[in-house]
Design a protein around this motif. Sequence first.
Motif, PDB file in Angstrom:
ATOM      1  N   VAL A  16       0.852  -1.384   0.321  1.00 29.34           N
ATOM      2  CA  VAL A  16      -0.093   0.200  -0.073  1.00 29.34           C
ATOM      3  C   VAL A  16       0.948   1.347   0.219  1.00 29.34           C
ATOM      4  O   VAL A  16       0.710   1.979  -0.922  1.00 29.34           O
ATOM      5  N   TYR A  19       2.208   1.445  -3.482  1.00 29.05           N
ATOM      6  CA  TYR A  19       1.796   2.178  -4.246  1.00 29.05           C
ATOM      7  C   TYR A  19       1.287   3.965  -4.138  1.00 29.05           C
ATOM      8  O   TYR A  19       1.602   4.113  -5.320  1.00 29.05           O
ATOM      9  N   LEU A  20       1.124   4.192  -3.323  1.00 24.43           N
ATOM     10  CA  LEU A  20       0.496   5.543  -3.031  1.00 24.43           C
ATOM     11  C   LEU A  20       2.119   6.314  -3.624  1.00 24.43           C
ATOM     12  O   LEU A  20       1.520   7.589  -3.996  1.00 24.43           O
ATOM     13  N   PHE A  49      -8.204   2.619   6.757  1.00 22.41           N
ATOM     14  CA  PHE A  49      -8.031   2.976   5.675  1.00 22.41           C
ATOM     15  C   PHE A  49      -6.780   2.154   4.550  1.00 22.41           C
ATOM     16  O   PHE A  49      -6.402   1.546   3.805  1.00 22.41           O
ATOM     17  N   TYR A  50      -5.530   2.049   6.171  1.00 18.11           N
ATOM     18  CA  TYR A  50      -4.937   1.229   5.177  1.00 18.11           C
ATOM     19  C   TYR A  50      -5.247  -0.265   4.440  1.00 18.11           C
ATOM     20  O   TYR A  50      -4.750  -1.136   3.792  1.00 18.11           O
ATOM     21  N   ALA A  53      -7.087  -0.144   2.006  1.00 17.86           N
ATOM     22  CA  ALA A  53      -6.545  -0.174   0.855  1.00 17.86           C
ATOM     23  C   ALA A  53      -5.342  -0.961   0.045  1.00 17.86           C
ATOM     24  O   ALA A  53      -5.381  -1.352  -0.489  1.00 17.86           O
ATOM     25  N   VAL A  56      -8.617  -3.343  -1.409  1.00 16.63           N
ATOM     26  CA  VAL A  56      -8.421  -3.344  -2.634  1.00 16.63           C
ATOM     27  C   VAL A  56      -7.310  -3.308  -3.881  1.00 16.63           C
ATOM     28  O   VAL A  56      -7.791  -3.658  -4.930  1.00 16.63           O
ATOM     29  N   LEU A  57      -6.167  -3.466  -3.317  1.00 16.75           N
ATOM     30  CA  LEU A  57      -5.167  -3.573  -4.090  1.00 16.75           C
ATOM     31  C   LEU A  57      -5.049  -4.878  -4.490  1.00 16.75           C
ATOM     32  O   LEU A  57      -4.695  -5.811  -5.550  1.00 16.75           O
TER      33      LEU A  57
END
Length: 72
Positions: A16, A19-20, A49-50, A53, A56-57
């Motif tokens: 994560v 990616y960000l 949130f992490y 994410a 989702v990833l």
Amino acid sequence: MFQRIVTFFEKRSFGVSEYLANKLDMSTNKVRLFFIYSSFLAVGFPILFYVLAAVVLDIRTYMKRVRSKIWE
């Protein structure tokens, strides 16, 4: 000992932060520090949130693999 712990979490951190950092054109360390500091200030919301994410990833990479197999 500390370096072994850091290496363990870097290898298994879902990607994560990386990616960000690539999307925002920043260093990975700055993104990680942002999550750490903001989790202290916002009482754990960035951790939620992490995790979302990461899910989702993970689903996104799975869908890319499945799609490429269907269209080939």
